[in-house]
Each structure stands twice: as C-alpha cells, then as structure tokens.
Design a protein around this motif. Structure first.
Motif, short mmCIF file in Angstrom:
data_model
loop_
_atom_site.label_atom_id
_atom_site.label_comp_id
_atom_site.label_asym_id
_atom_site.label_seq_id
_atom_site.Cartn_x
_atom_site.Cartn_y
_atom_site.Cartn_z
N PRO A 84 -28.91 -13.84 -17.89
CA PRO A 84 -30.04 -12.91 -18.02
C PRO A 84 -29.55 -11.50 -17.68
CG PRO A 84 -30.13 -14.06 -15.90
CD PRO A 84 -28.86 -14.49 -16.58
N ARG A 189 -32.75 -15.47 -2.95
CA ARG A 189 -31.69 -14.64 -3.54
C ARG A 189 -31.94 -13.15 -3.37
NH1 ARG A 189 -33.10 -11.02 -6.60
NH2 ARG A 189 -31.67 -11.33 -8.35
N ASP A 223 -28.56 -17.52 -1.65
CA ASP A 223 -27.54 -16.87 -2.48
C ASP A 223 -27.29 -15.48 -1.89
OD1 ASP A 223 -26.30 -15.20 -4.33
OD2 ASP A 223 -27.50 -15.86 -6.04
C1 PEP Z 1 -27.30 -16.13 -11.12
O1 PEP Z 1 -27.31 -16.83 -10.09
O2 PEP Z 1 -26.45 -16.27 -12.00
C2 PEP Z 1 -28.35 -15.11 -11.32
C3 PEP Z 1 -28.47 -14.46 -12.47
O3 PEP Z 1 -29.10 -14.90 -10.24
P1 PEP Z 1 -30.64 -14.41 -10.16
O4 PEP Z 1 -31.41 -15.21 -11.16
O5 PEP Z 1 -31.00 -14.73 -8.75
O6 PEP Z 1 -30.63 -12.93 -10.45
#
Ligand code: PEP
Ligand code: MN
Length: 298
Positions: A84, A189, A223
């Motif tokens: 994304p 995250r 994360d």
């Molecule tokens: C990922 O972990 O690859 C990522 C895009 O993290 P997030 O969706 O938390 O931005």
C-alpha cells in the motif's frame, strides 16, 4: 462500560461480543487465546518475533534476509508482495512474483510467511502462499476484506488503523471472528497524533497493549518499524513494547552487506540483522516474565 477504568464510553460487549474478554468468561482475567501459525504459537510465554524486508524486491534480497532472520533465531518471515503506497507512482510490490519469492524463502528456511492482502478479490491467491494474512493499517476498516479473510480461515495479523480507536480496532477483529475465524493477532503499529512526522513517523502507543489485554483475549504484538520510522529508534521501542507486555514484534530489516541495494520501501526504518539478533536475545531473555500487575485488569 469503561475501558480499564478510563472514561471510554463504547460498549465493547455490544460492538464485539465474540472477541471481548468480559463476554467470554472462559478466558478469565489474563488468559490469551493461542494463535498457531504452523509451528509458531502467539500468546504463549515466548514472544514471537517476525522479521524481514518491507517488501520482497528480488530473489536475492529476500533469500538473503530470510536466512538472516532464521540465523537470528526469529520465528517468522514478513515481506510485502502487494504494497500500500501513498503514491500510485511508487513501487507497488512485485505481486505474484513476490509471492513466489516468499514461497521459495519459506521452502529454504522453514519460516512461516506473513504477507499483506489489500484486495478482497486476492484473498484466495495470497492465502495460497501465506501462512498468515496481514491486513494493513490502511485497510483495517475495509469490511469486505475483513469478511473475506474471516471466511478464508487462515490466521490473520490485523494491524491497527493509524487513526483507529481501540473500539474500532476490536470492531474490525469482530468482522473476522464473525466468519468463524478466531485466529487473529492484533498489531499496534503507531498512530497519528499532533507531533507525527516531526521527529518520528508515527506515535507508538504502548498504553494500548495492557488496555487491549484487559478487553480481549486475542494476542497483541507491536511493529516498532512503522511506529517510529527511524532505524535507531527501533531497538529501544522493541524493548519498551516487550516490557509493556506485548506477545511479539514485527520488524523490518535490510542487508548490512557492503554494496547491497537500498530498500525501495521504508529504507529509513530498516535495521540490520545484527540489531535484530540483539532484539531476539532480549525477547528470549525475558520470556516467561510476567509483569507484577496487570494495569488493565477490570
Ligand atoms: C507493512 O507492515 O508492510 C505495512 C505497510 O504496515 P502498515 O500497514 O502498518 O502501514
Ligand atoms: Mn514497510
């Protein structure tokens, strides 16, 4: 109903009865549901460490990092095939080719794979290759996607929306559970708040770990890579997250080999395998240690 003594007004018992601790008395005050991904178990005494590149960019890069993750003693491999990205002009991931590369890495190392799925139409395809399906921050409230991963039945890593409340996050988990799939791991995250971007990418919300553990029996991991966005902050954030009681970490790494290509995504937050190894040792060293008090026992 209050969240852990705070003044939240949401009635979680109504919004997410399936994943709410208080609505499922069999989990008691601090039992965690075991979520199994092949031989790896989330929610046991040992924190689960997931390492790997932001995205699978080539066979060489992914295999090198997969072997490094394995050598560090980490448990699972991460890597995006469908990324994304803020701009449609940026690298979007290798798609099917990326999935094939991850499959080879799994074959060579035995590490289970977690990779993101963004499109409900691709759940079957990505699910053929992944041992665990990742729903990313930007898609936490993509309800058709949540329903599809729920129906598919493989374990799900549900990342927190970057502006999502605890209630909205557990509501998202409820969509997956409603399809009969309780194999859900929650991943903090980082969230957007006033200073986001000034000195770190997002704000790592450590408070949400004990708060979630009071409200749900689902395992919670962190994360620290996306939460900080800065490689030098990743190790202290990892330690702090473990001390706050999380049940695992997901961390992005890049090669420290001279001449290795710079990652196409999220290079500034990638740590070296050497640093990952130190984090794994720290995590294993404190495995089984329970915090004196659970701040959020209600
Ligand atoms: C990922 O972990 O690859 C990522 C895009 O993290 P997030 O969706 O938390 O931005
Ligand atoms: Mn990334």
């Amino acid at each position: 109903m209050s969240i852990a003594g705070a003044t939240a007004s949401a009635d979680l018992g109504k919004i997410c009865p399936l994943v709410s601790r208080r609505m499922n008395a069999k989990y008691g005050r601090d039992e965690t549901l075991a979520v199994r991904v092949e031989h790896v178990e989330f929610g046991a005494t040992r924190p689960v460490i997931i390492g790997g590149p932001c995205s699978a960019e080539s066979v060489e890069q992914t295999l090198e990092l997969a072997h490094a993750v394995k050598a560090c003693g980490a448990d699972m491999l991460r890597g995006g095939a469908y990324k994304p990205r803020t701009s449609p002009h940026d690298f979007q991931g290798l798609g099917l080719e990326g999935l094939e590369i991850l499959r080879e890495a799994r074959l060579q190392t035995g590490l289970p794979i977690v990779t993101e799925v963004m499109d409900p139409r691709l759940v079957e395809l990505v699910g053929e290759y992944a041992d665990m399906l990742q729903v990313g921050s930007r898609n936490m409230q993509n309800y058709p996607l949540l329903t599809e991963v729920g129906k598919f039945g493989k374990p799900v890593l549900l990342k927190r929306g970057m502006a999502a409340s605890l209630c909205e996050w557990l509501g998202a988990a409820e969509y997956i559970a409603k399809e009969g799939n309780f194999q859900i791991v929650l991943c903090e995250r980082g969230i957007k708040a006033y200073p986001s971007g000034e000195y770190s990418r997002f704000i790592l919300d450590l408070n949400v770990i004990p708060a979630l553990q009071g409200e749900t029996f689902l395992p919670v991991i962190v994360d620290p890579s996306h939460a900080t966005g800065i490689s030098s902050m990743v190790e202290p954030a990892s330690r702090a997250a473990l001390e706050s009681g999380c049940q695992g970490l997901m961390i992005e790494i890049a090669s420290e080999r001279p001449g290795a290509a710079r990652p196409k995504c999220d290079a500034a937050q990638a740590i070296s395998p050497t640093t990952l190894q130190r984090i794994v040792e720290f995590a294993h060293g404190r495995a089984g240690q329970k915090l004196e008090s659970k701040a959020c026992a209600v």
